[in-house]
Design an enzyme around this catalytic site. Structure first.
Site, PDB file in Angstrom:
ATOM      1  N   TRP A   1      37.021  33.860  53.769  1.00 24.77           N
ATOM      2  CA  TRP A   1      38.773  33.886  53.451  1.00 24.77           C
ATOM      3  C   TRP A   1      39.066  34.269  54.284  1.00 24.77           C
ATOM      4  O   TRP A   1      39.736  34.657  54.822  1.00 24.77           O
ATOM      5  CB  TRP A   1      38.375  34.849  52.456  1.00 24.77           C
ATOM      6  CG  TRP A   1      40.129  34.697  51.252  1.00 24.77           C
ATOM      7  CD1 TRP A   1      41.267  36.042  51.789  1.00 24.77           C
ATOM      8  CD2 TRP A   1      41.031  34.198  50.672  1.00 24.77           C
ATOM      9  NE1 TRP A   1      42.158  36.119  51.365  1.00 24.77           N
ATOM     10  CE2 TRP A   1      42.176  34.895  50.647  1.00 24.77           C
ATOM     11  CE3 TRP A   1      40.577  32.283  50.104  1.00 24.77           C
ATOM     12  CZ2 TRP A   1      43.275  34.068  49.771  1.00 24.77           C
ATOM     13  CZ3 TRP A   1      41.833  32.166  49.843  1.00 24.77           C
ATOM     14  CH2 TRP A   1      43.180  32.737  49.608  1.00 24.77           C
TER      15      TRP A   1
ATOM     16  N   SER B   1      42.712  33.937  55.301  1.00 24.19           N
ATOM     17  CA  SER B   1      43.453  34.657  54.368  1.00 24.19           C
ATOM     18  C   SER B   1      44.807  35.006  54.938  1.00 24.19           C
ATOM     19  O   SER B   1      45.102  34.884  56.579  1.00 24.19           O
ATOM     20  CB  SER B   1      42.920  36.857  54.312  1.00 24.19           C
ATOM     21  OG  SER B   1      44.241  37.075  54.368  1.00 24.19           O
ATOM     22  N   GLY B   2      45.842  34.147  54.703  1.00 28.34           N
ATOM     23  CA  GLY B   2      47.181  33.908  55.154  1.00 28.34           C
ATOM     24  C   GLY B   2      47.602  35.951  55.425  1.00 28.34           C
ATOM     25  O   GLY B   2      48.688  36.098  56.461  1.00 28.34           O
ATOM     26  N   PHE B   3      47.249  36.853  54.141  1.00 28.69           N
ATOM     27  CA  PHE B   3      47.402  37.992  54.620  1.00 28.69           C
ATOM     28  C   PHE B   3      47.376  38.069  56.343  1.00 28.69           C
ATOM     29  O   PHE B   3      48.097  38.618  57.010  1.00 28.69           O
ATOM     30  CB  PHE B   3      46.934  38.871  53.316  1.00 28.69           C
ATOM     31  CG  PHE B   3      47.697  40.014  53.089  1.00 28.69           C
ATOM     32  CD1 PHE B   3      48.995  40.673  53.443  1.00 28.69           C
ATOM     33  CD2 PHE B   3      46.946  41.331  54.322  1.00 28.69           C
ATOM     34  CE1 PHE B   3      49.375  41.984  53.151  1.00 28.69           C
ATOM     35  CE2 PHE B   3      47.409  42.167  54.055  1.00 28.69           C
ATOM     36  CZ  PHE B   3      48.721  42.447  53.885  1.00 28.69           C
TER      37      PHE B   3
ATOM     38  N   ASP C   1      53.841  38.845  55.340  1.00 25.62           N
ATOM     39  CA  ASP C   1      53.002  37.005  54.418  1.00 25.62           C
ATOM     40  C   ASP C   1      53.959  36.556  53.793  1.00 25.62           C
ATOM     41  O   ASP C   1      54.008  36.893  52.618  1.00 25.62           O
ATOM     42  CB  ASP C   1      51.827  38.029  54.173  1.00 25.62           C
ATOM     43  CG  ASP C   1      50.742  36.288  52.995  1.00 25.62           C
ATOM     44  OD1 ASP C   1      50.696  35.767  53.704  1.00 25.62           O
ATOM     45  OD2 ASP C   1      50.237  36.939  52.627  1.00 25.62           O
TER      46      ASP C   1
ATOM     47  N   ASP D   1      43.076  29.181  53.059  1.00 25.99           N
ATOM     48  CA  ASP D   1      44.459  29.767  52.253  1.00 25.99           C
ATOM     49  C   ASP D   1      45.788  29.119  53.192  1.00 25.99           C
ATOM     50  O   ASP D   1      46.232  29.625  53.388  1.00 25.99           O
ATOM     51  CB  ASP D   1      44.542  31.278  52.062  1.00 25.99           C
ATOM     52  CG  ASP D   1      45.922  32.157  51.619  1.00 25.99           C
ATOM     53  OD1 ASP D   1      45.880  31.188  51.514  1.00 25.99           O
ATOM     54  OD2 ASP D   1      45.754  33.697  51.855  1.00 25.99           O
TER      55      ASP D   1
ATOM     56  N   ARG E   1      46.212  28.179  42.473  1.00 25.64           N
ATOM     57  CA  ARG E   1      46.310  29.508  42.150  1.00 25.64           C
ATOM     58  C   ARG E   1      47.653  29.709  41.919  1.00 25.64           C
ATOM     59  O   ARG E   1      48.465  28.599  41.723  1.00 25.64           O
ATOM     60  CB  ARG E   1      46.414  30.068  43.740  1.00 25.64           C
ATOM     61  CG  ARG E   1      46.918  31.703  43.630  1.00 25.64           C
ATOM     62  CD  ARG E   1      46.600  32.083  44.967  1.00 25.64           C
ATOM     63  NE  ARG E   1      47.449  33.152  45.507  1.00 25.64           N
ATOM     64  CZ  ARG E   1      47.852  33.974  46.450  1.00 25.64           C
ATOM     65  NH1 ARG E   1      46.877  34.196  47.577  1.00 25.64           N
ATOM     66  NH2 ARG E   1      48.302  35.173  46.453  1.00 25.64           N
TER      67      ARG E   1
ATOM     68  N   HIS F   1      45.855  35.186  40.177  1.00 21.37           N
ATOM     69  CA  HIS F   1      45.811  37.078  40.852  1.00 21.37           C
ATOM     70  C   HIS F   1      46.739  37.868  39.845  1.00 21.37           C
ATOM     71  O   HIS F   1      47.270  37.270  39.523  1.00 21.37           O
ATOM     72  CB  HIS F   1      46.127  35.692  42.026  1.00 21.37           C
ATOM     73  CG  HIS F   1      46.611  37.274  43.080  1.00 21.37           C
ATOM     74  ND1 HIS F   1      45.587  38.599  43.110  1.00 21.37           N
ATOM     75  CD2 HIS F   1      47.292  37.025  44.424  1.00 21.37           C
ATOM     76  CE1 HIS F   1      45.098  39.294  44.162  1.00 21.37           C
ATOM     77  NE2 HIS F   1      46.512  38.049  44.893  1.00 21.37           N
TER      78      HIS F   1
HETATM   79  C1  SPV Z   1      45.188  36.368  51.251  1.00 20.90           C
HETATM   80  O1  SPV Z   1      43.908  36.959  51.741  1.00 20.90           O
HETATM   81  O2  SPV Z   1      46.481  36.302  52.467  1.00 20.90           O
HETATM   82  C2  SPV Z   1      45.829  35.661  50.066  1.00 20.90           C
HETATM   83  C3  SPV Z   1      45.633  37.286  48.729  1.00 20.90           C
HETATM   84  O3  SPV Z   1      46.369  35.656  50.119  1.00 20.90           O
HETATM   85  S1  SPV Z   1      46.834  38.149  48.687  1.00 20.90           S
HETATM   86  O4  SPV Z   1      47.113  39.070  49.951  1.00 20.90           O
HETATM   87  O5  SPV Z   1      46.382  39.654  48.132  1.00 20.90           O
HETATM   88  O6  SPV Z   1      48.045  37.426  47.971  1.00 20.90           O
HETATM   89 MG    MG Z   2      47.644  34.108  50.908  1.00 19.71          MG
END
Ligand code: SPV
Ligand code: MG
Length: 290
Positions: free
Chosen positions: A40, A42-44, A54, A81, A155, A186
């Protein structure tokens, strides 16, 4: 085999695929060695790596560069993401082309307005796009992909925004109609109930993706009992593991007045050499250096 096809074949053979968050090629490699089915992007995690919140501060180029670097270092399918797709439907067309070209297997696009606010923040200011506009973005994404196996995952943040199950189901159905290959729903509830309610009520044909960060009791066994869920994303465990390890080691070095105690508890430099493929460099030297 394309990366999209690889991901689909893993879903077909495993039923449920386990996808680990990564923020670097090194963490992607560690996830691969641990036996996950995919990465993944991930943007976060990438935002956190830069020390940033984020909230759409990381540019598409920064995220895409990391996806490309990860794709260079792992054979795993990467689920990118892309938050809101970096703008409107026109931006989404550009986004899909770039990520597919640079080695992603799938994209997740969320139905929030740009700039987005991270989902799990307790008092996050969550604004959603109109259904019609988001359908346009999904149709644009389908139009832009070259490989039909490159998956477009829609999503919905309806539960995150507090709009309830009926709105989440309505949106998911509209996104399926617009051509999404899967629905990521989510939730930031501390128990799986909200997601379980959604999954049981889901009448669509396409499978569901979940990110159970907030409700960790939702393990593989419980997911399998529900059916319909084909992908579970462990959304931020690479960056949290890294922070845990660094905080502990840094504190011990400060407390001990040196590295003499921690040395035996962290991987030796040789392990980093292995992960860097130093053996290949040695072979190259032996063969080509004159
Ligand atoms: C990410 O990991 O960037 C996500 C998941 O989008 S969350 O941070 O839970 O939104
Ligand atoms: Mg994200």
């Amino acid at each position: 085999m394309s990366k999209g096809k690889l991901l689909k074949s893993r879903m077909a053979s495993n039923g449920l695929v386990h996808i680990m968050a990564s923020h670097s090629p090194l963490s992607a490699r560690l996830a691969e060695e641990a036996g996950f089915d995919g990465i993944w992007a991930s943007g976060f995690e990438l935002s956190a790596l830069y020390g940033l919140a984020d909230v759409s501060l990381i540019s598409m180029t920064q995220h895409l560069d990391m996806v490309r670097a990860m794709a260079d270092q792992t054979a795993m399918p990467i689920i990118a993401d892309v938050d809101t797709g970096f703008g409107n439907a026109v931006n989404v067309i550009h986004t899909v082309r770039q990520y597919e070209r640079d080695g992603a297997a799938a994209l997740v696009i969320e139905d929030k307005t740009f700039p987005k606010v991270t989902s799990l923040a307790a008092d996050g200011r969550q604004e959603l796009l109109g259904i019609d506009e988001f359908q346009g973005k999904l149709e644009a994404a389908r139009h832009a992909r070259r490989d039909p196996d490159f998956m477009i995952i829609a999503r919905t943040e309806a539960l995150i925004a507090g709009l309830g199950e009926a709105e989440a189901l309505k949106r998911a159905a509209a996104y399926e109609e617009a051509g999404a290959d899967m629905i990521l729903v989510h939730s930031k509830k501390r128990t799986p109930d909200e997601i379980e309610g959604f999954v049981k009520a889901w009448q669509g044909q396409i499978p569901i993706v979940i990110v159970p960060t907030a409700y960790p009791d939702m393990n593989a066994e419980r997911i399998a009992g529900l059916g319909k869920i084909r992908m579970v994303i462990y959304g931020n465990h690479a960056i949290r593991a890294a922070v845990t390890a660094m905080q502990q080691v840094f504190a011990r070095i400060r407390a001990d007045g040196g590295i003499h105690n921690v040395n035996k508890d962290i991987v030796p430099v040789e392990e980093i050499f292995r992960l860097q493929r130093m053996d290949e460099v040695k072979q190259q030297e032996a063969r080509f250096l004159r």
